[in-house]
Enzyme design. Structure first.
Site, PDB file in Angstrom:
ATOM      1  CD  GLU A 136     -36.672  70.281  46.560  1.00  0.00           C
ATOM      2  OE1 GLU A 136     -37.765  70.884  46.558  1.00  0.00           O
ATOM      3  OE2 GLU A 136     -36.202  69.703  45.566  1.00  0.00           O
ATOM      4  CD  GLU A 144     -40.595  67.497  44.654  1.00  0.00           C
ATOM      5  OE1 GLU A 144     -41.236  68.066  43.758  1.00  0.00           O
ATOM      6  OE2 GLU A 144     -40.400  68.020  45.760  1.00  0.00           O
TER       7      GLU A 144
HETATM    8  C1  BGC Z   1     -39.226  70.991  43.652  1.00  0.00           C
HETATM    9  C2  BGC Z   1     -38.514  72.295  43.402  1.00  0.00           C
HETATM   10  C3  BGC Z   1     -39.480  73.448  43.588  1.00  0.00           C
HETATM   11  C4  BGC Z   1     -39.976  73.427  45.014  1.00  0.00           C
HETATM   12  C5  BGC Z   1     -40.936  74.534  45.366  1.00  0.00           C
HETATM   13  C6  BGC Z   1     -40.229  71.014  44.765  1.00  0.00           C
HETATM   14  O1  BGC Z   1     -41.427  70.479  44.309  1.00  0.00           O
HETATM   15  O2  BGC Z   1     -38.323  69.942  43.755  1.00  0.00           O
HETATM   16  O3  BGC Z   1     -37.950  72.265  42.129  1.00  0.00           O
HETATM   17  O4  BGC Z   1     -38.911  74.673  43.275  1.00  0.00           O
HETATM   18  O5  BGC Z   1     -40.610  72.209  45.293  1.00  0.00           O
HETATM   19  O6  BGC Z   1     -42.110  74.425  44.627  1.00  0.00           O
END
Ligand code: BGC
Length: 450
Positions: A352, A167
């Site tokens: 994610e 990111e």
């Molecule tokens: C990131 C994580 C973060 C998650 C939730 C993403 O932006 O890669 O490190 O914990 O989102 O905010």
């Protein structure tokens, strides 16, 4: 039964963490401090002054955590390496003990039948490099490539997938524009320079991974689809700027070889000229693109909303997570099809996806009920399946996150885990969402219903 959900046979079922958010022991065994260690220890920077000093104590409990992942039935696990554990000064001397931790993690995962997916940079930059200008110093692209080379030479025979960066947009928007993340700067002049050096580091990093024998190499971006609140031209234009800033700023250079035109408009006199040759480095084909998806945004023109002049319109009819992010699964389908339409065929992984909600206290030996997270997971996996059915080439899904962990400046109150962590005792307790995920994995998706 023909319309029941079934994911592709070789689909990877994973979960994701990052080093500073779970490991704890940030200075153990000769590790060099990171800029996040420094930032979290600066008064006022994180909720309640919380830090990653202990986090999930994963650095010391790693075998136990891998056993939990096995219980979930994961076939892949995405983690990041702390650059400063491997190279305490960021360049030069290798710290054998730090690299040894990741070596053991990789072996432990393989012994559990879980494919390792490693990210080289998930926000924790060695403080020694921050002192040399960090992402503002052009040399960082070479520093990063040398770090990638060291790591991939050691682990490349066993790691299935490598991501250069996690990111970059969040690194620059939070770290260089709004000052809410490390290193806490607030400068529109610095922000595009940091972005560009992140992209150059990604390009040289990709080359280094391949030269050192790494298998699959890619980049992880966060995408937040943008919808205009109305047909009014100013709302449409504001939405386009928001989309360029967040979703196209990194993907256009990587896939198309140049920045979106809107960026010059957004940054005005702070927008620099970049050497054309840089784009040859940046524009190297990826083996996969990692997409992190959490929410969408509905925008309207709002001149005072800095820097893009696009304000967010709340959707009172929808649920919001405790991050104040709207739950809107259809945007997950939409954004994956948008990537395909705009950038062509590149294998995708959902690196994610997940939700923070308030969880009630746990009772020893009992599963924790987390109905909102269960709903989020189920609806997003269904939305993902719809995207695949419509032609998106998605090869894996990594839930954020197996464990509740350190949510950066928001500290420990925002819980994203499928497994609850009691931070006072480090006791881990499965949530209902973990059971759903295990069922989905076991049935290749059929547990999601039609
Ligand atoms: C990131 C994580 C973060 C998650 C939730 C993403 O932006 O890669 O490190 O914990 O989102 O905010």
């Amino acid at each position: 039964m023909t319309d029941s959900i079934r994911f592709p046979e070789r689909f990877l079922w994973g979960a994701a963490t990052s080093a500073y958010q779970v490991e704890g022991s940030p200075l153990a065994d000769g590790a060099g401090a990171s800029n996040w260690h420094r930032f979290a220890h600066t008064p006022g920077m994180t909720a309640n002054g919380e830090t990653g000093d202990v986090a999930c104590d994963h650095y010391r409990r790693m075998p136990e955590d891998v056993a939990l992942m096995r219980r979930l039935g994961l076939t892949a696990y995405r983690f990041s390496l702390a650059w400063g554990r491997v190279l305490p000064e960021g360049t030069g001397r290798v710290n054998a003990a730090g690299l040894g931790f990741y070596d053991r993690l990789v072996d432990q995962l393989l012994a559990a039948g879980i494919a390792p997916n490693a990210t080289l940079f998930h926000w924790d930059l060695p403080a020694a490099l921050e002192d040399r200008g960090g992402w503002l110093n052009r040399d960082i692209a070479e520093w990063f490539a040398a770090y990638a080379d060291t790591v991939v030479r050691r682990l490349g025979d066993r790691v299935a997938m490598w991501a250069t960066l996690n990111e970059p947009w969040v690194v620059t928007d939070g770290g260089y524009l709004h000052g809410t993340l490390a290193p806490g700067h607030r400068s529109p002049y610095e922000t595009p320079i940091a972005s560009h050096n992140l992209l150059r580091a990604h390009g040289l990093g990709l080359r280094a991974i391949r030269a050192a024998g790494g298998r699959q190499a890619g980049l992880v971006v966060n995408l937040e689809p943008k919808y205009a609140a109305s047909d009014r031209p100013e709302d449409q234009a504001a939405t386009r700027r928001a989309e360029a800033y967040m979703n196209r700023q990194y993907l256009d250079p990587v896939f198309l070889g140049g920045y979106p035109a809107e960026l010059a408009e957004i940054y005005g006199e702070a927008w620099p000229e970049f050497p054309a040759a840089d784009f040859d480095v940046i524009r190297a084909p990826l083996d996969f693109l990692g997409v992190n998806y959490y929410t969408r945004a509905v925008h309207r023109h709002e001149p005072r909303a800095w820097p893009v002049g696009a304000g967010r319109v709340r959707q009172p009819q929808h649920t919001y997570t405790s991050m104040d992010w709207e739950v809107y699964p259809q945007a997950f389908t939409d954004v994956l099809l948008w990537v395909k339409a705009r950038y062509g065929d590149c294998p995708l992984h959902i690196t994610e996806n997940g939700s923070a909600f308030y969880d009630p206290p746990t009772v020893e030996g009992e599963e924790l009920a987390d109905p909102l997270r269960v709903g989020y997971l189920r609806d997003h996996l269904r939305a993902l399946h719809r995207a695949i059915a419509a032609g998106a080439d998605v090869r894996g899904y990594f839930a954020w996150s197996p464990l509740d962990n350190f949510e950066w400046s928001a500290g420990y109150a925002k819980r994203f885990g499928l497994i609850h962590v009691d931070f006072a005792t480090q006791r881990r307790t499965f949530k209902a969402s973990a059971r759903l995920y295990a069922e989905v994995i076991r049935t290749h998706g059929a547990a999601l219903g039609a």
